[in-house]
Design a protein around this motif. Structure first.
Motif, short mmCIF file in Angstrom:
data_model
loop_
_atom_site.label_atom_id
_atom_site.label_comp_id
_atom_site.label_asym_id
_atom_site.label_seq_id
_atom_site.Cartn_x
_atom_site.Cartn_y
_atom_site.Cartn_z
N GLY A 1 0.80 -1.21 0.00
CA GLY A 1 0.00 0.00 0.00
C GLY A 1 0.83 1.26 0.00
N GLY A 2 2.16 1.13 0.15
CA GLY A 2 3.05 2.29 0.11
C GLY A 2 3.44 2.65 -1.32
N THR A 3 4.16 3.74 -1.46
CA THR A 3 4.47 4.28 -2.79
C THR A 3 5.94 4.62 -2.93
N VAL A 4 6.49 4.33 -4.11
CA VAL A 4 7.82 4.77 -4.50
C VAL A 4 7.65 5.82 -5.60
N CYS A 5 8.30 6.97 -5.44
CA CYS A 5 8.28 8.01 -6.47
C CYS A 5 9.66 8.11 -7.08
N PHE A 6 9.76 7.85 -8.38
CA PHE A 6 11.02 7.97 -9.12
C PHE A 6 11.15 9.41 -9.61
N THR A 7 12.15 10.12 -9.09
CA THR A 7 12.34 11.53 -9.43
C THR A 7 13.67 11.80 -10.10
N GLY A 8 14.71 11.07 -9.73
CA GLY A 8 16.04 11.36 -10.27
C GLY A 8 16.86 10.12 -10.50
N ALA A 9 17.98 10.31 -11.19
CA ALA A 9 18.88 9.20 -11.52
C ALA A 9 20.32 9.67 -11.35
N LEU A 10 20.71 9.89 -10.11
CA LEU A 10 22.06 10.38 -9.83
C LEU A 10 23.12 9.42 -10.35
#
Length: 340
Positions: free
Chosen positions: A248-257
């Protein structure tokens, strides 16, 4: 109709700017005299007071950006300053403090590495503050990205536990500051044990040293998994980050360092059952002016920290700033301040 510069001020015909004529090393950042940009209807001309230096601008200088970038180009995806000229119905007045970021600036059209920049009015954020320009100049892009990731991307709430993978990046540090203000418990990663103090200084509750596999460490802190995870390192570690999150949790992909923006042979079954995966890559419209104003006031009151690594004075400081960003040795935002 437009509102011209404030009484007694005259906009010059030429200005100093950093121009990348063709991709290359630090020497490709040339300081030149160029015409002051002519403002189009619906756009705002800003007299730049400061701008942050970002990894994406290093990429632009190297010629490693996508096809959106054309040359010659004045880089700079963000900037702060004062309104020089705007439409009368824009709600903006000459001399007003404003911030702007993203929306193609420094990529498809000239950006903030200059004394003046023109941008669409819809991506201008007005504010009022007595903070130094070197502080304000550090904030727009990293606060917009962090705030958008936590709200649009993760819908983070007070009392939840957040994992920030890539915690010593400017966005990571900003996200930690904002998440703590919201009332979340924060776990954040660094690849270097010596930087755990930087994470604690930003309010991180549980620094974690990232050796490429952190799921066991995170599950030791949150046996059921964290409520939300902000992915800033990239696709090379995304499967491991997904293992850190509760059902039920969420992962947000924002960057790719780490540079990995895709997963070879991806299958949806790589995502744990019940865990949600989303992404964020918004712009100025995702940082409402009242929110940015509250952040500035919180910094002025000492309730929020502005993670500034170093300030450089004058356009001649751009090369040093990009070199320092590229080295990655100093966490925090590198800011160029223009005098006068």
């Amino acid at each position: 109709m437009s509102q011209a510069t404030a009484a007694g001020d005259t906009t010059p015909e030429t200005m100093r700017a950093v121009v990348v004529t063709r991709p290359g090393g630090l020497g490709a950042l040339e300081i030149k005299d160029v015409p002051v940009p002519v403002r189009k209807p619906g756009w705002v001309r800003i007299r730049v007071k400061a701008f942050g230096v970002n990894e994406s601008e290093v990429t632009t200088r190297k010629g490693e950006s996508d096809a959106e970038v054309t040359y010659p180009r004045v880089p700079g995806i963000e900037g702060v300053g004062v309104v020089d000229e705007a439409d009368e119905d824009s709600g903006l007045r000459p001399g007003q403090q404003v911030a702007t970021m993203m929306g193609g600036m420094g990529r498809s059209y000239d950006g903030a590495y200059a004394q003046y920049v023109t941008v669409p009015a819809v991506q201008v954020i007005p504010f009022e503050t007595g903070l130094p320009w070197e502080v304000v100049g550090a904030l727009p892009e990293m606060f917009q990205t962090a705030y958008g990731s936590l709200t649009t991307g993760l819908d983070l709430e007070a009392g939840q536990m957040l994992l920030i993978r890539g915690g010593t990046s400017t966005v990571g540090l900003s996200a930690a500051v904002l998440a703590k203000e919201l009332g979340a418990t924060v776990i954040a990663t660094t690849r270097h044990a010596g930087r755990t103090g930087d994470l604690r200084a930003a309010g991180v509750d549980h620094p974690v040293v990232d050796d490429g596999s952190i799921a066991a460490q995170v599950r030791a802190l949150a046996p059921d998994g964290v409520d939300a995870a902000l992915e800033l390192v990239g696709c090379s570690v995304l499967p491991d980050t997904l293992k850190c999150v509760r059902k039920g949790g969420t992962v947000c992909f924002t960057g790719a360092l780490a540079g990995a923006w895709s997963i070879p042979d991806f299958t949806p079954f790589m995502i744990p059952f019940g865990v949600r995966l989303t992404s964020y890559g918004g712009g100025a419209r995702d940082l409402p002016a009242p929110v940015f104003q509250r952040q500035l006031e919180a910094i002025a009151d000492g309730r929020l920290m502005a993670p500034v690594a170093r300030a450089y004075h004058g356009l001649q400081g751009v090369r040093d700033a990009q070199a320092d960003v590229e080295s990655g040795t100093t966490p925090g935002k590198h800011v160029v301040v223009l005098d006068g």
